[in-house]
Each structure stands twice: as C-alpha cells, then as structure tokens.
Design a protein around this motif. Structure first.
Motif, PDB file in Angstrom:
ATOM      1  N   ASP A 161       6.997 -16.731  16.487  1.00  0.00           N
ATOM      2  CA  ASP A 161       5.735 -16.706  15.662  1.00  0.00           C
ATOM      3  C   ASP A 161       5.031 -17.857  14.986  1.00  0.00           C
ATOM      4  N   GLU A 162       6.119 -18.750  14.486  1.00  0.00           N
ATOM      5  CA  GLU A 162       5.902 -19.899  13.983  1.00  0.00           C
ATOM      6  C   GLU A 162       5.723 -21.203  14.810  1.00  0.00           C
ATOM      7  N   VAL A 163       6.554 -21.238  15.825  1.00  0.00           N
ATOM      8  CA  VAL A 163       6.460 -22.268  16.762  1.00  0.00           C
ATOM      9  C   VAL A 163       6.533 -21.878  18.356  1.00  0.00           C
ATOM     10  N   SER A 164       5.165 -21.861  18.754  1.00  0.00           N
ATOM     11  CA  SER A 164       4.910 -21.084  20.032  1.00  0.00           C
ATOM     12  C   SER A 164       5.670 -21.356  21.087  1.00  0.00           C
ATOM     13  N   TRP A 165       6.255 -22.661  21.400  1.00  0.00           N
ATOM     14  CA  TRP A 165       6.917 -23.266  22.466  1.00  0.00           C
ATOM     15  C   TRP A 165       8.477 -22.617  22.424  1.00  0.00           C
ATOM     16  N   LEU A 166       9.032 -22.065  21.279  1.00  0.00           N
ATOM     17  CA  LEU A 166      10.167 -21.504  21.263  1.00  0.00           C
ATOM     18  C   LEU A 166      10.091 -19.886  21.540  1.00  0.00           C
ATOM     19  N   ASP A 167       8.974 -19.421  21.753  1.00  0.00           N
ATOM     20  CA  ASP A 167       8.841 -18.088  22.112  1.00  0.00           C
ATOM     21  C   ASP A 167       9.922 -17.595  23.127  1.00  0.00           C
ATOM     22  N   VAL A 168       9.624 -18.129  24.620  1.00  0.00           N
ATOM     23  CA  VAL A 168      10.490 -17.994  25.685  1.00  0.00           C
ATOM     24  C   VAL A 168      11.893 -18.132  25.347  1.00  0.00           C
ATOM     25  N   PRO A 169      12.244 -19.207  24.827  1.00  0.00           N
ATOM     26  CA  PRO A 169      13.657 -19.779  24.921  1.00  0.00           C
ATOM     27  C   PRO A 169      14.341 -18.487  23.833  1.00  0.00           C
ATOM     28  N   GLY A 170      13.601 -18.210  22.781  1.00  0.00           N
ATOM     29  CA  GLY A 170      14.085 -17.372  22.009  1.00  0.00           C
ATOM     30  C   GLY A 170      14.182 -15.815  22.430  1.00  0.00           C
ATOM     31  N   GLU A 171      13.447 -15.382  23.340  1.00  0.00           N
ATOM     32  CA  GLU A 171      13.493 -14.201  24.108  1.00  0.00           C
ATOM     33  C   GLU A 171      14.595 -14.143  24.946  1.00  0.00           C
ATOM     34  N   VAL A 172      14.895 -15.393  25.672  1.00  0.00           N
ATOM     35  CA  VAL A 172      15.990 -15.431  26.748  1.00  0.00           C
ATOM     36  C   VAL A 172      17.398 -15.455  25.867  1.00  0.00           C
ATOM     37  N   ALA A 173      17.569 -16.131  24.725  1.00  0.00           N
ATOM     38  CA  ALA A 173      18.797 -16.187  23.976  1.00  0.00           C
ATOM     39  C   ALA A 173      18.752 -14.826  23.322  1.00  0.00           C
ATOM     40  N   TYR A 174      17.910 -14.090  23.178  1.00  0.00           N
ATOM     41  CA  TYR A 174      18.195 -12.677  22.479  1.00  0.00           C
ATOM     42  C   TYR A 174      18.705 -11.834  23.807  1.00  0.00           C
ATOM     43  N   VAL A 175      18.275 -12.087  25.042  1.00  0.00           N
ATOM     44  CA  VAL A 175      18.727 -11.364  25.910  1.00  0.00           C
ATOM     45  C   VAL A 175      20.407 -11.692  26.340  1.00  0.00           C
ATOM     46  N   VAL A 176      20.521 -12.754  26.276  1.00  0.00           N
ATOM     47  CA  VAL A 176      21.900 -13.291  26.502  1.00  0.00           C
ATOM     48  C   VAL A 176      22.834 -12.713  25.216  1.00  0.00           C
ATOM     49  N   ALA A 177      22.361 -12.688  23.994  1.00  0.00           N
ATOM     50  CA  ALA A 177      23.034 -12.074  23.024  1.00  0.00           C
ATOM     51  C   ALA A 177      23.450 -10.514  23.555  1.00  0.00           C
ATOM     52  N   LEU A 178      22.148  -9.821  23.651  1.00  0.00           N
ATOM     53  CA  LEU A 178      22.513  -8.514  23.811  1.00  0.00           C
ATOM     54  C   LEU A 178      23.458  -8.410  25.119  1.00  0.00           C
ATOM     55  N   VAL A 179      23.512  -9.250  26.249  1.00  0.00           N
ATOM     56  CA  VAL A 179      24.521  -9.100  27.128  1.00  0.00           C
ATOM     57  C   VAL A 179      25.812  -9.329  26.700  1.00  0.00           C
ATOM     58  N   LEU A 180      26.194 -10.168  25.791  1.00  0.00           N
ATOM     59  CA  LEU A 180      27.458 -10.529  25.245  1.00  0.00           C
ATOM     60  C   LEU A 180      27.909  -9.228  24.198  1.00  0.00           C
ATOM     61  N   LEU A 181      26.791  -8.680  23.670  1.00  0.00           N
ATOM     62  CA  LEU A 181      27.247  -7.481  22.567  1.00  0.00           C
ATOM     63  C   LEU A 181      27.716  -6.656  23.647  1.00  0.00           C
ATOM     64  N   GLY A 182      27.163  -6.197  24.704  1.00  0.00           N
ATOM     65  CA  GLY A 182      27.586  -5.273  25.629  1.00  0.00           C
ATOM     66  C   GLY A 182      29.066  -5.367  26.211  1.00  0.00           C
ATOM     67  N   ILE A 183      29.153  -6.675  26.508  1.00  0.00           N
ATOM     68  CA  ILE A 183      30.470  -7.230  26.794  1.00  0.00           C
ATOM     69  C   ILE A 183      31.756  -6.969  25.911  1.00  0.00           C
ATOM     70  N   ALA A 184      31.267  -7.469  24.604  1.00  0.00           N
ATOM     71  CA  ALA A 184      32.215  -7.274  23.533  1.00  0.00           C
ATOM     72  C   ALA A 184      32.305  -5.905  23.514  1.00  0.00           C
ATOM     73  N   PHE A 185      31.375  -4.851  23.413  1.00  0.00           N
ATOM     74  CA  PHE A 185      31.782  -3.486  23.126  1.00  0.00           C
ATOM     75  C   PHE A 185      32.481  -2.989  24.258  1.00  0.00           C
ATOM     76  N   VAL A 186      32.324  -3.304  25.582  1.00  0.00           N
ATOM     77  CA  VAL A 186      33.300  -2.726  26.645  1.00  0.00           C
ATOM     78  C   VAL A 186      34.815  -3.304  26.339  1.00  0.00           C
ATOM     79  N   LEU A 187      34.896  -4.662  26.031  1.00  0.00           N
ATOM     80  CA  LEU A 187      36.239  -5.327  25.719  1.00  0.00           C
ATOM     81  C   LEU A 187      36.753  -4.623  24.405  1.00  0.00           C
ATOM     82  N   THR A 188      35.979  -4.204  23.520  1.00  0.00           N
ATOM     83  CA  THR A 188      36.590  -3.447  22.358  1.00  0.00           C
ATOM     84  C   THR A 188      37.180  -2.060  22.623  1.00  0.00           C
TER      85      THR A 188
END
Length: 209
Positions: A161-188
């Motif tokens: 919302d503040e820096v438009s060119w970071l919009d897509v990288p931010g969304e990609v990183a967010y998806v990666v974070a959710l995948v890692l969260l899912g992996i961490a949950f299963v491993l837990t």
C-alpha cells in the motif's frame, strides 16, 4: 594415605548465556507491543517487531553454543531457556492470530501452544529420571516455525500500500510464510507424537524392571 577427591565447581548462574536468555524473556512484551501497534497495521512497528524476533532467535543459538563450549550449563539455564523460547513463539502465535483473525490461525495457535507447553512442562518436571533426546524432526520443526513466524511478523501485505512495487513480492513472501507455517504445524504434531510415545515407552520400561 587418603587421596583428595577432585571436585568440579558448578558454573555460576551469573554468566553470559543466562544473561542472553533473560534478555530474550524481557523482549517478549516489547515484541508483542510492537507487533500489535495500530492493530498490526503499522509498517514501521511490524518491522521493529521483526527485528526483535530475529535478534531473539539469533541469541537463542548464540547462548546455547556459548554455554556448551564454555561449560556454562546451569539449572537456571535449563529452565529459563525453553521458557524464553516458548514465551516468544507463543506471543508470536497469539499476536498473529489477533491480527489475522481467522479460525484456522487460532486453531493452529491453540494446538501448537498446548503441545509446546505440555512438552516443556514434562521435561522440567516428571521427566527428571527419563532422558528424551531432542529428535532431528524437532529441530526442523523449530526452524520452520521460526522462519514462518518471522516472515508473518513482517508487514508483507501492508507494505504494498505504501510502495507499489513491493506488492507482488510481499504477497509471494506471505504465501511462502503460510507454507512454512503449515510445514511447522505438521512437524509439531509428528514430533509431539514421537515425544509422548518415547516418554511412555521409557516410563513403562522403568516400571517393568
């Protein structure tokens, strides 16, 4: 003729590893406050929260290495170190659940915290006579959990919302974070099952002797 016994002096609780552990515990409320400023919408404070979280994770590795290398392992450290870890990750899970406000995040948070604190309390209390070595899967769980919580602490969806060119990288990183969260949950779940299974087996073997 008597031979004098050699005594090993116990390390003092006043040492660098314990100081770093104490700082980690003290950082928890500051991390939680920075994370939840403006209901988690502040880019600046979310970034500050990430820095606190990152430094806490780094000092966790450093104080453990120093304690083992310099033989500074103390009873205080054995108790305080896991408490510091669980307090920080617990604050992260709860804070992120408040921000995200979804049923699935709250479900993950409740299950993970119950598992983490149950294991920690068992290690500190009834398992004094039962030694359960840290499993390799537990180390992978900790790494995935730290990476996921660290990324989710960052304002990945807000920064666009503040820096438009970071919009897509931010969304990609967010998806990666959710995948890692899912992996961490299963491993837990898997590591938790393995831990309680090993506890039951060892205690059963002790009683059978």
């Amino acid at each position: 003729m008597t031979t004098p016994e050699t005594t090993t002096q116990k390390p003092s609780n006043w040492n660098l590893p314990n100081a770093l552990t104490t700082l980690r515990i003290l950082s928890v409320p500051f991390y939680g406050w920075a994370l939840l400023v403006e209901d988690g919408d502040s880019i600046t404070w979310r970034t500050v929260a990430y820095v606190i979280f990152f430094l806490a994770m780094v000092t966790d590795k450093i104080d453990g290495d120093i304690a083992r290398k310099r033989n500074l392992i103390t009873n205080f450290g054995k108790i305080a170190d896991p408490i510091a870890d669980k307090a920080l990750t617990g604050m992260a899970f709860i804070g992120l659940s408040i921000i995200m406000d979804t049923w699935w995040m709250w479900t993950i948070t409740v299950i993970v915290l119950v598992r983490e604190w149950a294991v920690t309390l068992l290690r500190l209390s009834v398992l004094k006579s039962v030694v359960i070595a840290a499993a390799e899967i537990g180390k992978w769980k900790t790494m995935a959990q730290a990476l996921a919580l660290g990324l989710l602490t960052l304002p990945l969806l807000e920064v666009g919302d503040e820096v438009s060119w970071l919009d897509v990288p931010g969304e990609v990183a967010y998806v990666v974070a959710l995948v890692l969260l899912g992996i961490a949950f299963v491993l837990t779940l898997v590591s938790g099952y393995q831990f309680f299974r090993d506890v039951w087996r060892q205690r059963h073997d002790i009683r059978s002797r």
